[in-house]
Write a protein that holds these residues in place. Structure first.
Motif, PDB file in Angstrom:
ATOM      1  N   LYS A   1      -6.950  19.177   2.954  1.00 14.55           N
ATOM      2  CA  LYS A   1      -5.632  19.447   2.387  1.00 14.55           C
ATOM      3  C   LYS A   1      -4.683  18.276   2.622  1.00 14.55           C
ATOM      4  CE  LYS A   1      -6.886  23.464   0.996  1.00 14.55           C
ATOM      5  NZ  LYS A   1      -7.161  23.644  -0.442  1.00 14.55           N
ATOM      6  N   LEU A   2      -4.814  17.635   3.771  1.00 15.76           N
ATOM      7  CA  LEU A   2      -3.953  16.497   4.075  1.00 15.76           C
ATOM      8  C   LEU A   2      -4.232  15.329   3.127  1.00 15.76           C
ATOM      9  CD1 LEU A   2      -1.741  15.825   6.116  1.00 15.76           C
ATOM     10  CD2 LEU A   2      -3.490  14.786   7.573  1.00 15.76           C
ATOM     11  N   GLY A   3      -5.515  15.101   2.835  1.00 14.65           N
ATOM     12  CA  GLY A   3      -5.873  14.038   1.895  1.00 14.65           C
ATOM     13  C   GLY A   3      -5.328  14.300   0.510  1.00 14.65           C
ATOM     14  N   GLU A   4      -5.399  15.546   0.082  1.00 20.38           N
ATOM     15  CA  GLU A   4      -4.866  15.921  -1.230  1.00 20.38           C
ATOM     16  C   GLU A   4      -3.352  15.758  -1.253  1.00 20.38           C
ATOM     17  OE1 GLU A   4      -4.737  19.832  -4.205  1.00 20.38           O
ATOM     18  OE2 GLU A   4      -6.096  19.804  -2.470  1.00 20.38           O
ATOM     19  N   TYR A   5      -2.706  16.141  -0.145  1.00 18.11           N
ATOM     20  CA  TYR A   5      -1.254  16.013  -0.041  1.00 18.11           C
ATOM     21  C   TYR A   5      -0.821  14.549  -0.111  1.00 18.11           C
ATOM     22  CZ  TYR A   5       3.257  15.680   2.356  1.00 18.11           C
ATOM     23  OH  TYR A   5       4.550  15.358   2.697  1.00 18.11           O
ATOM     24  N   PHE A   6      -1.525  13.675   0.602  1.00 20.68           N
ATOM     25  CA  PHE A   6      -1.187  12.250   0.576  1.00 20.68           C
ATOM     26  C   PHE A   6      -1.277  11.686  -0.840  1.00 20.68           C
ATOM     27  CE2 PHE A   6      -2.548  11.562   5.282  1.00 20.68           C
ATOM     28  CZ  PHE A   6      -1.335  12.068   5.701  1.00 20.68           C
ATOM     29  N   TYR A   7      -2.264  12.161  -1.595  1.00 21.70           N
ATOM     30  CA  TYR A   7      -2.392  11.731  -2.994  1.00 21.70           C
ATOM     31  C   TYR A   7      -1.234  12.271  -3.832  1.00 21.70           C
ATOM     32  CZ  TYR A   7      -4.209  11.291  -7.750  1.00 21.70           C
ATOM     33  OH  TYR A   7      -4.349  10.983  -9.083  1.00 21.70           O
ATOM     34  N   ASN A   8      -0.927  13.556  -3.640  1.00 19.39           N
ATOM     35  CA  ASN A   8       0.106  14.200  -4.451  1.00 19.39           C
ATOM     36  C   ASN A   8       1.480  13.556  -4.289  1.00 19.39           C
ATOM     37  OD1 ASN A   8      -1.709  16.043  -5.504  1.00 19.39           O
ATOM     38  ND2 ASN A   8      -1.208  17.658  -4.041  1.00 19.39           N
ATOM     39  N   ILE A   9       1.784  13.077  -3.074  1.00 23.29           N
ATOM     40  CA  ILE A   9       3.114  12.482  -2.861  1.00 23.29           C
ATOM     41  C   ILE A   9       3.115  10.994  -3.214  1.00 23.29           C
ATOM     42  CG2 ILE A   9       3.732  14.169  -1.109  1.00 23.29           C
ATOM     43  CD1 ILE A   9       3.259  12.067   1.034  1.00 23.29           C
ATOM     44  N   GLY A  10       1.966  10.492  -3.691  1.00 15.66           N
ATOM     45  CA  GLY A  10       1.929   9.151  -4.239  1.00 15.66           C
ATOM     46  C   GLY A  10       1.705   8.032  -3.238  1.00 15.66           C
TER      47      GLY A  10
ATOM     48  N   PHE B   1     -11.356  11.766  15.380  1.00 17.90           N
ATOM     49  CA  PHE B   1     -11.578  10.605  14.530  1.00 17.90           C
ATOM     50  C   PHE B   1     -12.282  10.996  13.240  1.00 17.90           C
ATOM     51  CE2 PHE B   1     -13.145   6.167  13.706  1.00 17.90           C
ATOM     52  CZ  PHE B   1     -11.873   5.615  13.612  1.00 17.90           C
ATOM     53  N   SER B   2     -13.076  12.070  13.297  1.00 19.42           N
ATOM     54  CA  SER B   2     -13.749  12.531  12.076  1.00 19.42           C
ATOM     55  C   SER B   2     -12.736  12.987  11.041  1.00 19.42           C
ATOM     56  CB  SER B   2     -14.711  13.678  12.401  1.00 19.42           C
ATOM     57  OG  SER B   2     -14.016  14.810  12.897  1.00 19.42           O
ATOM     58  N   GLU B   3     -11.591  13.484  11.521  1.00 18.58           N
ATOM     59  CA  GLU B   3     -10.538  13.913  10.605  1.00 18.58           C
ATOM     60  C   GLU B   3     -10.048  12.740   9.765  1.00 18.58           C
ATOM     61  OE1 GLU B   3      -5.906  14.925  11.073  1.00 18.58           O
ATOM     62  OE2 GLU B   3      -7.192  16.334  12.160  1.00 18.58           O
ATOM     63  N   PHE B   4     -10.012  11.552  10.358  1.00 15.59           N
ATOM     64  CA  PHE B   4      -9.560  10.357   9.646  1.00 15.59           C
ATOM     65  C   PHE B   4     -10.420  10.103   8.413  1.00 15.59           C
ATOM     66  CE2 PHE B   4     -10.342   5.786   8.974  1.00 15.59           C
ATOM     67  CZ  PHE B   4      -9.072   5.388   8.558  1.00 15.59           C
ATOM     68  N   PHE B   5     -11.738  10.148   8.583  1.00  7.72           N
ATOM     69  CA  PHE B   5     -12.650   9.878   7.461  1.00  7.72           C
ATOM     70  C   PHE B   5     -12.587  10.990   6.416  1.00  7.72           C
ATOM     71  CE2 PHE B   5     -14.542   7.399  10.948  1.00  7.72           C
ATOM     72  CZ  PHE B   5     -14.600   6.157  10.332  1.00  7.72           C
ATOM     73  N   THR B   6     -12.484  12.237   6.876  1.00  7.72           N
ATOM     74  CA  THR B   6     -12.413  13.358   5.943  1.00  7.72           C
ATOM     75  C   THR B   6     -11.142  13.291   5.100  1.00  7.72           C
ATOM     76  OG1 THR B   6     -13.650  14.757   7.488  1.00  7.72           O
ATOM     77  CG2 THR B   6     -12.424  15.872   5.745  1.00  7.72           C
ATOM     78  N   THR B   7     -10.019  13.013   5.743  1.00 10.61           N
ATOM     79  CA  THR B   7      -8.742  12.919   5.033  1.00 10.61           C
ATOM     80  C   THR B   7      -8.768  11.798   4.001  1.00 10.61           C
ATOM     81  OG1 THR B   7      -7.555  13.734   6.985  1.00 10.61           O
ATOM     82  CG2 THR B   7      -6.258  12.611   5.297  1.00 10.61           C
ATOM     83  N   LEU B   8      -9.263  10.642   4.432  1.00 14.17           N
ATOM     84  CA  LEU B   8      -9.282   9.483   3.533  1.00 14.17           C
ATOM     85  C   LEU B   8     -10.272   9.694   2.388  1.00 14.17           C
ATOM     86  CD1 LEU B   8      -7.598   6.951   3.638  1.00 14.17           C
ATOM     87  CD2 LEU B   8      -9.519   5.751   4.670  1.00 14.17           C
ATOM     88  N   LYS B   9     -11.413  10.299   2.691  1.00 14.58           N
ATOM     89  CA  LYS B   9     -12.408  10.580   1.657  1.00 14.58           C
ATOM     90  C   LYS B   9     -11.834  11.523   0.602  1.00 14.58           C
ATOM     91  CE  LYS B   9     -17.080  12.461   1.026  1.00 14.58           C
ATOM     92  NZ  LYS B   9     -18.246  13.093   1.710  1.00 14.58           N
ATOM     93  N   THR B  10     -11.103  12.550   1.055  1.00 15.95           N
ATOM     94  CA  THR B  10     -10.499  13.498   0.123  1.00 15.95           C
ATOM     95  C   THR B  10      -9.420  12.820  -0.715  1.00 15.95           C
ATOM     96  OG1 THR B  10     -10.893  15.271   1.721  1.00 15.95           O
ATOM     97  CG2 THR B  10      -9.365  15.741  -0.080  1.00 15.95           C
ATOM     98  N   TYR B  11      -8.634  11.969  -0.091  1.00 23.00           N
ATOM     99  CA  TYR B  11      -7.605  11.217  -0.813  1.00 23.00           C
ATOM    100  C   TYR B  11      -8.224  10.410  -1.949  1.00 23.00           C
ATOM    101  CZ  TYR B  11      -4.420   7.289  -1.714  1.00 23.00           C
ATOM    102  OH  TYR B  11      -3.636   6.330  -2.327  1.00 23.00           O
ATOM    103  N   LEU B  12      -9.332   9.730  -1.671  1.00 20.03           N
ATOM    104  CA  LEU B  12      -9.970   8.875  -2.666  1.00 20.03           C
ATOM    105  C   LEU B  12     -10.628   9.672  -3.795  1.00 20.03           C
ATOM    106  CD1 LEU B  12     -11.566   6.249  -0.243  1.00 20.03           C
ATOM    107  CD2 LEU B  12      -9.666   5.870  -1.839  1.00 20.03           C
ATOM    108  N   LYS B  13     -10.949  10.936  -3.531  1.00 22.99           N
ATOM    109  CA  LYS B  13     -11.606  11.775  -4.539  1.00 22.99           C
ATOM    110  C   LYS B  13     -10.627  12.311  -5.575  1.00 22.99           C
ATOM    111  CE  LYS B  13     -14.324  15.019  -3.174  1.00 22.99           C
ATOM    112  NZ  LYS B  13     -14.863  16.151  -2.360  1.00 22.99           N
TER     113      LYS B  13
END
Length: 291
Positions: A224-233, A253-265
């Motif tokens: 959800k955090l990755g999606e949020y980072f994308y949504n706010i631009g 640290f695994s959260e870092f990769f999951t968040t960034l991976k979701t952002y890129l998707k």
């Protein structure tokens, strides 16, 4: 000032009576309430219809059940309520949740803040959740002598939470309403600030949140955090820094990769203009550098 209160509701038969009763008993009387029943399959429709029949200030709109869309659904339901009214008749627009109990002086204090501060664009109290059992006989008691209610520590006490949003109409219109995306309840505060409005929380004013959703998406928090980072631009570098900051805070640290991976998707069209995105990026960089 006249308040428009819109309450999106889905299967809230256990809570909505408390919410509506607490609004009915407000010391401030100049308001109208629209409950937007989003395809409830329980007794929400029956309860709200009965309540509306006893007080002309309360109205109900019934919708067919909509598709589950985290973040977007509640805004789309809220917008259906907006379509029912002429905003020229109102000064303050509120989006309240159906599982909130308000102290009887809540609207009075919110109204006073808007009157006394012409730059107040968004105003609210704080949200508390029950520590253990909810005693119905104490539902409208805000003395809390048993210390049963505690601050819902999901964000700072300076942030206006999603369940108790209120907007000066001019602020709401300048920010072009609420954006139907995950993170809408952070986007609105940033856009209000962009347009020069103040965000105010009244620290000695609080509400009871009967059905907290803090842990509903706990396992999906990073996604959800990755999606949020994308949504706010956020730009990619800013998304990296923001993801790292969150993962360090949560010691994962695994959260870092999951968040960034979701952002890129994320591939969907953003609901913000280029100008709004530039403002949010600059704001986020300033917040990062201030830490």
């Amino acid at each position: 000032m006249k308040f428009l209160i819109i309450i999106p509701a889905h299967n809230e038969e256990k809570n909505i009576s408390f919410c509506l009763e607490s609004l009915k008993n407000q010391t401030f009387k100049d308001f109208e309430v629209i409950v937007v029943n989003d395809g409830s399959t329980d007794k929400t429709a029956e309860i709200t219809n009965d309540f509306a029949s006893t007080d002309f200030r309360f109205k109900v709109q019934h919708l067919e059940k909509s598709e589950h869309q985290p973040g977007a659904k509640v805004v789309l339901t809220f917008n259906k309520g907006l379509e029912m009214v002429d905003l020229k008749r109102f000064d303050i627009i509120c989006k309240f949740d159906a599982d909130i109990i308000f102290p009887k002086n809540y609207l009075e204090k919110i109204n006073r803040m808007y009157v006394e501060n012409p730059r107040a664009g968004m105003v609210s109290g704080l949200v508390r959740i029950k520590k253990s059992v909810f005693e119905k006989n104490l539902a409208y008691d805000f003395k809390d002598q048993k210390h049963q209610w505690t601050f819902e520590n999901l964000s700072s006490k300076n942030h206006i939470r999603g369940p108790i949003k209120s907007y000066r109409k001019e602020c709401f219109q300048q920010m072009k309403g609420l954006r139907p995306v995950l993170g809408w309840d952070n986007i609105d505060t940033m856009l209000a600030k962009k347009n020069g409005w103040e965000i105010i929380t009244i620290k000695d004013l609080w509400v009871k949140h009967l059905r907290p959703t803090a842990f509903k998406y706990k396992k999906q928090k990073a996604e959800k955090l990755g999606e949020y980072f994308y949504n706010i631009g956020l730009s990619f570098p800013l998304a990296i820094v923001s993801s790292l900051k969150s993962s360090l805070k949560n010691r994962s640290f695994s959260e870092f990769f999951t968040t960034l991976k979701t952002y890129l998707k994320q591939k969907g069209e953003r609901k913000l203009s280029e100008e709004e995105i530039r403002y949010i990026r600059n704001l986020r960089w300033k917040q990062m550098l201030r830490l």
